[in-house]
Write a protein that holds these residues in place. Structure first.
Motif, PDB file in Angstrom:
ATOM      1  N   ASN A   1       0.859  -1.182   0.000  1.00 24.34           N
ATOM      2  CA  ASN A   1       0.000   0.000   0.000  1.00 24.34           C
ATOM      3  C   ASN A   1       0.895   1.232   0.000  1.00 24.34           C
ATOM      4  O   ASN A   1       1.788   1.367   0.844  1.00 24.34           O
ATOM      5  N   GLN A   2       0.653   2.139  -0.931  1.00 23.45           N
ATOM      6  CA  GLN A   2       1.504   3.329  -1.029  1.00 23.45           C
ATOM      7  C   GLN A   2       1.537   4.132   0.267  1.00 23.45           C
ATOM      8  O   GLN A   2       2.528   4.802   0.560  1.00 23.45           O
ATOM      9  N   ALA A   3       0.474   4.052   1.059  1.00 29.49           N
ATOM     10  CA  ALA A   3       0.409   4.817   2.303  1.00 29.49           C
ATOM     11  C   ALA A   3       1.414   4.333   3.342  1.00 29.49           C
ATOM     12  O   ALA A   3       1.693   5.044   4.314  1.00 29.49           O
ATOM     13  N   THR A   4       1.954   3.116   3.149  1.00 28.52           N
ATOM     14  CA  THR A   4       2.909   2.561   4.114  1.00 28.52           C
ATOM     15  C   THR A   4       4.351   2.623   3.621  1.00 28.52           C
ATOM     16  O   THR A   4       5.252   2.167   4.324  1.00 28.52           O
ATOM     17  N   LEU A   5       4.594   3.182   2.439  1.00 30.12           N
ATOM     18  CA  LEU A   5       5.951   3.233   1.911  1.00 30.12           C
ATOM     19  C   LEU A   5       6.834   4.141   2.766  1.00 30.12           C
ATOM     20  O   LEU A   5       6.398   5.196   3.231  1.00 30.12           O
ATOM     21  N   THR A   6       8.078   3.739   2.926  1.00 27.88           N
ATOM     22  CA  THR A   6       9.042   4.594   3.606  1.00 27.88           C
ATOM     23  C   THR A   6       9.507   5.691   2.650  1.00 27.88           C
ATOM     24  O   THR A   6       9.303   5.613   1.430  1.00 27.88           O
ATOM     25  N   SER A   7      10.174   6.682   3.199  1.00 24.32           N
ATOM     26  CA  SER A   7      10.711   7.754   2.364  1.00 24.32           C
ATOM     27  C   SER A   7      11.686   7.207   1.337  1.00 24.32           C
ATOM     28  O   SER A   7      11.704   7.643   0.176  1.00 24.32           O
TER      29      SER A   7
ATOM     30  N   VAL B   1      12.706  -2.163  -6.275  1.00 23.83           N
ATOM     31  CA  VAL B   1      11.446  -1.456  -6.506  1.00 23.83           C
ATOM     32  C   VAL B   1      10.335  -2.431  -6.873  1.00 23.83           C
ATOM     33  O   VAL B   1      10.528  -3.341  -7.678  1.00 23.83           O
ATOM     34  N   THR B   2       9.181  -2.235  -6.274  1.00 23.94           N
ATOM     35  CA  THR B   2       7.974  -2.955  -6.671  1.00 23.94           C
ATOM     36  C   THR B   2       6.857  -1.941  -6.880  1.00 23.94           C
ATOM     37  O   THR B   2       6.958  -0.790  -6.458  1.00 23.94           O
ATOM     38  N   LEU B   3       5.799  -2.371  -7.541  1.00 23.28           N
ATOM     39  CA  LEU B   3       4.669  -1.472  -7.774  1.00 23.28           C
ATOM     40  C   LEU B   3       3.839  -1.335  -6.497  1.00 23.28           C
ATOM     41  O   LEU B   3       3.332  -2.338  -5.987  1.00 23.28           O
ATOM     42  N   PRO B   4       3.688  -0.150  -5.976  1.00 24.49           N
ATOM     43  CA  PRO B   4       2.742   0.041  -4.873  1.00 24.49           C
ATOM     44  C   PRO B   4       1.321   0.141  -5.419  1.00 24.49           C
ATOM     45  O   PRO B   4       1.106   0.354  -6.619  1.00 24.49           O
ATOM     46  N   TYR B   5       0.356  -0.052  -4.537  1.00 22.52           N
ATOM     47  CA  TYR B   5      -1.035   0.137  -4.947  1.00 22.52           C
ATOM     48  C   TYR B   5      -1.657   1.284  -4.150  1.00 22.52           C
ATOM     49  O   TYR B   5      -1.246   1.592  -3.033  1.00 22.52           O
ATOM     50  N   TRP B   6      -2.643   1.918  -4.778  1.00 22.50           N
ATOM     51  CA  TRP B   6      -3.376   3.018  -4.164  1.00 22.50           C
ATOM     52  C   TRP B   6      -4.792   2.542  -3.852  1.00 22.50           C
ATOM     53  O   TRP B   6      -5.589   2.341  -4.773  1.00 22.50           O
TER      54      TRP B   6
ATOM     55  N   ASP C   1      -7.846   6.052   0.883  1.00 17.96           N
ATOM     56  CA  ASP C   1      -7.112   7.300   0.668  1.00 17.96           C
ATOM     57  C   ASP C   1      -7.809   8.069  -0.455  1.00 17.96           C
ATOM     58  O   ASP C   1      -7.364   8.043  -1.599  1.00 17.96           O
ATOM     59  N   ARG C   2      -8.901   8.736  -0.089  1.00 15.33           N
ATOM     60  CA  ARG C   2      -9.831   9.204  -1.112  1.00 15.33           C
ATOM     61  C   ARG C   2      -9.987  10.712  -1.172  1.00 15.33           C
ATOM     62  O   ARG C   2     -10.981  11.212  -1.692  1.00 15.33           O
ATOM     63  N   THR C   3      -8.979  11.449  -0.676  1.00 16.29           N
ATOM     64  CA  THR C   3      -9.043  12.903  -0.761  1.00 16.29           C
ATOM     65  C   THR C   3      -7.783  13.442  -1.433  1.00 16.29           C
ATOM     66  O   THR C   3      -6.776  12.738  -1.569  1.00 16.29           O
TER      67      THR C   3
ATOM     68  N   ASP D   1       0.450   9.543 -16.534  1.00 21.24           N
ATOM     69  CA  ASP D   1       0.421   9.906 -15.118  1.00 21.24           C
ATOM     70  C   ASP D   1       0.871   8.688 -14.322  1.00 21.24           C
ATOM     71  O   ASP D   1       0.229   7.631 -14.376  1.00 21.24           O
ATOM     72  N   PRO D   2       1.955   8.789 -13.550  1.00 24.84           N
ATOM     73  CA  PRO D   2       2.425   7.623 -12.802  1.00 24.84           C
ATOM     74  C   PRO D   2       1.388   7.015 -11.868  1.00 24.84           C
ATOM     75  O   PRO D   2       1.505   5.845 -11.506  1.00 24.84           O
ATOM     76  N   VAL D   3       0.347   7.771 -11.496  1.00 18.83           N
ATOM     77  CA  VAL D   3      -0.674   7.195 -10.629  1.00 18.83           C
ATOM     78  C   VAL D   3      -1.423   6.062 -11.331  1.00 18.83           C
ATOM     79  O   VAL D   3      -2.055   5.220 -10.674  1.00 18.83           O
ATOM     80  N   PHE D   4      -1.361   6.011 -12.655  1.00 24.02           N
ATOM     81  CA  PHE D   4      -1.973   4.904 -13.405  1.00 24.02           C
ATOM     82  C   PHE D   4      -1.554   3.558 -12.835  1.00 24.02           C
ATOM     83  O   PHE D   4      -2.380   2.649 -12.658  1.00 24.02           O
ATOM     84  N   TRP D   5      -0.263   3.418 -12.557  1.00 20.49           N
ATOM     85  CA  TRP D   5       0.268   2.113 -12.122  1.00 20.49           C
ATOM     86  C   TRP D   5      -0.228   1.765 -10.733  1.00 20.49           C
ATOM     87  O   TRP D   5      -0.522   0.597 -10.438  1.00 20.49           O
ATOM     88  N   LEU D   6      -0.347   2.749  -9.845  1.00 18.00           N
ATOM     89  CA  LEU D   6      -0.839   2.507  -8.496  1.00 18.00           C
ATOM     90  C   LEU D   6      -2.332   2.185  -8.519  1.00 18.00           C
ATOM     91  O   LEU D   6      -2.808   1.352  -7.739  1.00 18.00           O
ATOM     92  N   HIS D   7      -3.058   2.853  -9.400  1.00 15.00           N
ATOM     93  CA  HIS D   7      -4.488   2.580  -9.565  1.00 15.00           C
ATOM     94  C   HIS D   7      -4.697   1.153 -10.054  1.00 15.00           C
ATOM     95  O   HIS D   7      -5.486   0.383  -9.476  1.00 15.00           O
ATOM     96  N   HIS D   8      -3.981   0.769 -11.095  1.00 11.59           N
ATOM     97  CA  HIS D   8      -4.192  -0.569 -11.659  1.00 11.59           C
ATOM     98  C   HIS D   8      -3.625  -1.667 -10.771  1.00 11.59           C
ATOM     99  O   HIS D   8      -4.126  -2.800 -10.795  1.00 11.59           O
TER     100      HIS D   8
END
Length: 273
Positions: free
Chosen positions: A6-12, A81-86, A91-93, A209-216
């Motif tokens: 989950n992208q929300a748990t990724l470290t810096s 590196v791995t693909l994170p998910y959104w 996380d809807r705002t 948009d890189p968010v495409f990969w997290l969305h999919h």
């Protein structure tokens, strides 16, 4: 084994490495090949003709292979590196952490949608939009403008509860899990998120948009969750269906992989939850 987080748990450091790998794929030209491939298929997929990546049962296995190829490209730059998910149901705002300047950057300015902060902003100079639908060469977003609300957990659960993968006519008019997840029917999950982000995400060149990969990656996770909930329900159609990819047909553009080969994601990666 690759673990998608989950992208929300990724470290810096994980965010920094992911962004750096994206920028290198853009710099060396490989990134734009993925944008080009996606656009070719979304433009060619039609309800009344051949359809492979969208509006069809193979929407999910096609994107699973597409993401696997992209993840391997990222790992050719940085093996960690791995693909994170959104998880956009949580996380809807526009204040969610993925839109921060240290990761994907935020929404675009009201005048033209131009993203003004983060590593993919035009001002940073590292993210030219080369495969495009118009003359604008900068990343655009309009978070929450065309569609105000992202899907809720209850809406996600309502789609996961559907016991049938897909059904005739196997296009955007179909009932069943795949089409409700894709968003042509019902509460509209996948498609709604593309429109909520706006900008290039609302077009065929959405991988710009890189968010495409997290969305999919999250759409892929939802497919895995549906499979877990419905172990007796498999991919359909299985054979002899015109214009769509049956269970054991090979999928373009690879022509070496079938939906049947992609039903078990655990051969390639797991999820953190």
């Amino acid at each position: 084994m690759t673990v998608r987080k989950n992208q929300a748990t990724l470290t810096s450091d994980e965010k920094r490495r992911f962004v750096a790998a994206l920028l290198e794929l853009k710099r060396n030209g490989r990134y734009d090949e993925f944008v080009r491939t996606h656009n070719q298929f979304i433009m060619a997929d039609t309800d009344s003709g051949e359809r492979t990546g969208h509006r069809s049962p193979s929407f999910l296995p096609w994107h699973r292979r597409f993401l696997l190829d992209f993840e391997q490209a990222l790992q050719s730059v940085d093996s960690s590196v791995t693909l994170p998910y959104w998880d956009w149901s949580t996380d809807r705002t526009v204040r969610a952490s993925l839109w921060a300047p240290d990761f994907l950057g935020g929404t675009g300015r009201s005048s033209d949608g131009r993203v003004m902060d983060g590593p993919f902003a035009a001002s940073a100079g590292n993210w030219p939009i080369n495969v495009r639908v118009d003359g604008r060469t900068f990343l655009r977003r309009s978070l929450g403008t065309s569609v105000r609300e992202l899907p809720t957990p209850a809406e996600v659960d309502s789609v996961l509860s559907m016991a049938t993968y897909d059904m005739a006519p196997y296009n955007s008019a179909s009932d069943g899990f795949r089409n409700h997840l894709e968003g042509w029917r019902g509460v509209n999950l996948h498609n709604r998120v593309h429109v909520w982000v706006g900008g290039q995400m609302a077009t065929g060149v959405s991988p710009n948009d890189p968010v495409f990969w997290l969305h999919h990656a999250y759409i892929d996770k939802l497919w895995a969750e549906w499979q877990r909930r419905h172990p007796g329900a498999g991919y359909v159609p299985t054979a002899g269906t015109p214009d769509v990819v049956d269970l054991n047909d090979t999928m373009k553009p690879w022509n070496d992989v079938r939906p049947a080969d992609l039903l078990d994601h655990t051969k390639h990666y797991t999820f953190d939850v």
